[in-house]
Design a protein around this motif. Sequence first.
Motif, mmCIF file in Angstrom:
data_model
loop_
_atom_site.group_PDB
_atom_site.id
_atom_site.type_symbol
_atom_site.label_atom_id
_atom_site.label_comp_id
_atom_site.label_asym_id
_atom_site.label_seq_id
_atom_site.Cartn_x
_atom_site.Cartn_y
_atom_site.Cartn_z
ATOM 1 N N TYR A 149 0.858 -1.185 0.000
ATOM 2 C CA TYR A 149 0.000 0.000 0.000
ATOM 3 C C TYR A 149 0.887 1.225 0.000
ATOM 4 O O TYR A 149 2.063 1.165 0.370
ATOM 5 N N ILE A 158 -5.376 5.683 1.674
ATOM 6 C CA ILE A 158 -4.342 4.683 1.417
ATOM 7 C C ILE A 158 -4.706 3.922 0.149
ATOM 8 O O ILE A 158 -5.842 3.484 -0.013
ATOM 9 N N PHE A 160 -4.199 0.576 -1.848
ATOM 10 C CA PHE A 160 -3.834 -0.809 -1.560
ATOM 11 C C PHE A 160 -3.814 -1.607 -2.849
ATOM 12 O O PHE A 160 -4.734 -1.511 -3.666
ATOM 13 N N GLN A 211 -7.243 1.151 7.135
ATOM 14 C CA GLN A 211 -6.560 -0.071 6.728
ATOM 15 C C GLN A 211 -7.419 -1.309 6.934
ATOM 16 O O GLN A 211 -7.406 -2.229 6.120
ATOM 17 N N TRP A 215 -8.258 -4.204 4.122
ATOM 18 C CA TRP A 215 -7.953 -5.623 4.267
ATOM 19 C C TRP A 215 -9.213 -6.483 4.210
ATOM 20 O O TRP A 215 -9.184 -7.607 3.704
ATOM 21 N N ARG A 551 -6.096 2.286 14.009
ATOM 22 C CA ARG A 551 -5.008 2.599 13.087
ATOM 23 C C ARG A 551 -3.696 2.574 13.852
ATOM 24 O O ARG A 551 -3.668 2.557 15.087
#
Length: 734
Positions: A149, A158, A160, A211, A215, A551
Motif C-alpha cells: 500500500y 491509502i 492498496f 486499513q 484488508w 489505526r
Amino acid sequence: MIPLSDTLKQHDATIKVGYVIGNQHFVLKSSFDGLSVSDSYLTVQRKFVHVCHDTFEIEYSIQPNHDEGASLIKLHVFEVSFMTELANHSMMAEGFQAWSQTKEVDKSSTLPAIQSTVAWITKFDLQGDYNFFKHSGKPGVVHSTGYTYLRDVHDPSILFLGSLSEHNGYSYFKGNFESGRFDIYKDVEGKTLSAEDTFRFGFLITQHLDQTTLWRRYANRLIPDATNVSDLPVLTGWTSWYNFYEDVTEKDVIDSISGFVEHEYPVDLIQVDDGFEMAIGDWLDVNPVKFPHGMKFLADEIKRRTQGKAMAGIWLAPFAVGLKSKIIKEHPDWLVYRSDGNPLLAGPNWGMHSGFRALDIYHPEVRDYLQLVFDTVIDDWGYKFLKLDFIFAAAMIPRHGKSRGEIMWDSVTLINELVNKRALVLGSGVTLPATWGRLDYSRISCDASPWWDHSILRIANVRERVSTYNALVSTLNRWPMNNIMFGNDPDVYFIRSNNNKLTIDERYTLVVVNNLLGQMALMSDNVALYSPEEHDLYSSTFPKARITMDRMDPLAPDVYHLHYTCNGRPYITAVNLSSSPYRFTLPNTSAEHQQSIYFEYENVLMKNATPPTRWIDAKDGDKLLLRPHQTRTFMRIVDDFAGSTGHIIPGWELESINQKGTDNDLTFIKLRQPRAHKRDTHFYFRIPTDKAEEEDVYSKTFIDDKKPSSVHQLTQDQHGNHIPFPIVQLVYSP
C-alpha cells in the motif's frame, strides 16, 4: 505525473515477458498502449474489471499462439511498468516470508541483499528470496511481496494493491521513488505452458482511509469463507523452544507445567518444540533418553495436569530433512534435486556448515510418509495443535513445470489435506499470501530473542535475523492481518530475569505488543522462577485482551502510536523501538466536547511505585517521554470509570459495571474470566460533580459479589501529582 491509482487504469505501460522455447531465449517487450500485445509465440492480454468507484481489478493472461507450433514455452520473467508520482509517498515493504522484516519505507529507505560473504558463510540467504529476486540496495528503490500500500503525505487515504493469484506464482510490487517508476513483477520462472494453456493472474486495487476496511475488502475477494477466520480461538500458553531449545526433555516440559498449575495460570496451550525427535524428518523416532515415556504420554500429561484446560501442541518441519536422518540414508529419491543432479540445500539450520535438505512433495511415497506422521501425531499421540515450520523448504526452486509460488501453494494445500481439520495449524517460515484463509494461524515475525538485536546480522542486511527488535517491527506492521487473513502469531515474549538480556522496558514492550496484536500470546518461561513483580506482569495478561484496532500512526523512525478500542473504550499505546528518546503529546479531544483525560498503568516491573498509576490532562499539552525501547499505554476516560491495575490494558478485566437503586447508589462490578491476579487490584472511579462532597460515594459497591477491602477518595496519584478531578479508589482483594 498522474497518481498511481489513475495510472494503473490507463492503457499506457511497458511490458516485458521473458521465456524459453527449447534452448532459445526470447523477450517480448512492448509499450502496452492497449489491451493486448503479442509476438510470434505469445499473446499477452490485459483486462480491467470495475468493482466500485474506488476499487477495480486488473487481470493479465499469457497464451501461446497456437499457429506457431506446439512447443512447450517455459516462462522466465513477467513485468509491467508504469510511470507515476511516488516522491511524497511511503510504501509498505512486505517481506518474502513470515520471518522477513516488514515495514513501511520511503524515498530514503534501502532494501539490500545479504552481504555475499555473510551469505556464503551462514547460508542465511536460503531463508529469503535473495537468490531469485534482485535487491537493488539503492535508496528509494524498494519492493513488496504479495501486496503493498502507498500513503501520500498530502492525502489521508491509502492505496492498496494485492495479488489475487499467488496460487500460480509470487507477486512483487516495485517502487522507484526517484524516477517515479512502479512495477508489477510476477515470479513466473519455471512455469511451463503448452499450446492449450492460458496463464492468468490478477490484482486488486482499492483505496480507503482505513486499513482494516482495505484488508476486509481484500479478504472478501480472496478468501471464499472469510467468516471462519474471525472465529479462531484466542490462545495463551507456553512453548519449550525459547527456554530449552533443542535440549528440551520430558522433565523440562512437566516441570514447566507444574509452575502454571501451582500458580493457577489458565493457559490454553502447552507446545513441545524441536528436540523430541532423533533427527529432523524422522518424526516418529522419539529420543528415548530425553522423552523416555514417549510423546503420547506427554500429551496425556499436559491434559491431565491442566485438567483438560490446555491443548497439547507439537512442532514439526514437515518438508525439512536433516543430513543425519534415516530418510536421507534410506530414501534419497524422496529429496528435491537441482538441475545439476545434486540434492538441494534448503537451509542453514541444524548445523551451520551442513544445513538440511527438502522433501519432494510431489513424490507419492513422500505424501504417504507424511500422512503416516500426521495420523500418528494427531490421532495416536493426541496433539491437537501443530506448529509447522520451514514450509519454504518445499518451494525453493521451480520444477515439474511449476513456479516457486505455485509449489508453495501446493505445499499449504498438502498440509490441509494431511491435517484434514483434526488439529489447529500454525504456519511458520512460509510466504504469508499462501496461508491467508488457508491456515488457522501464522507467524508474522522472525523468532524473538532474549536480546534486543543482532548488530552484525543487521548490518549484513539479514531481514530474517533472530531478534526481538526485528520481530516487533514486523508484528507492528502486519497488524491488519489478524482475524482477517488468519490468527496472528507474533512469536513469544520474555518476562523472566534468568537467561534474558532484555531490559525491563524491552520485556514490557514485547509483552504489550504481542498481547495487543496477536491472536496467540505465548512465552517459554518457567513461571516458578518469577519474582513478585514478574508474577504481577504475567498475571495481568489474563484474560487475553481482545482489541479493535483503529489505526497505527508512525510518528518517527521506529516510533508508533497504536489507536484502538477495548471493552468499548479508546486507548493509545505508544511504542518506541528506536535507540533515542522520543517526546510526544496525547491528542486533546476537548474541542469535540469529549474527555481529554488519560489514565496510565505503568510497567509493573519498575519498582518505583505500587501501584504505578497516573492521570494525564491532554489539555495541558505536556510532552511525555518515551525512553528507548519503552512502551506506554493510555486509556482515555469517557465515563465514570477512571482506571484499574488488574490488566496491562486497564479496564479489560471488567466484564460489566451496573448501577442500581433509586439514586444509582448501588454499583455491581463483574470481572472477566479467566483471571490470574493474586494481588490486590485497584479500581478507580470519577466522583460526579453533584456528589463531590459526599464521603460515601461508591461505598455500596460489590465486585464479583464481594465488598471492596477498602474505599478511599484521592486527589493525588502515587507520584504526588494532582489528579484532574476527584476520584475514589476501590481495593479488591481476591
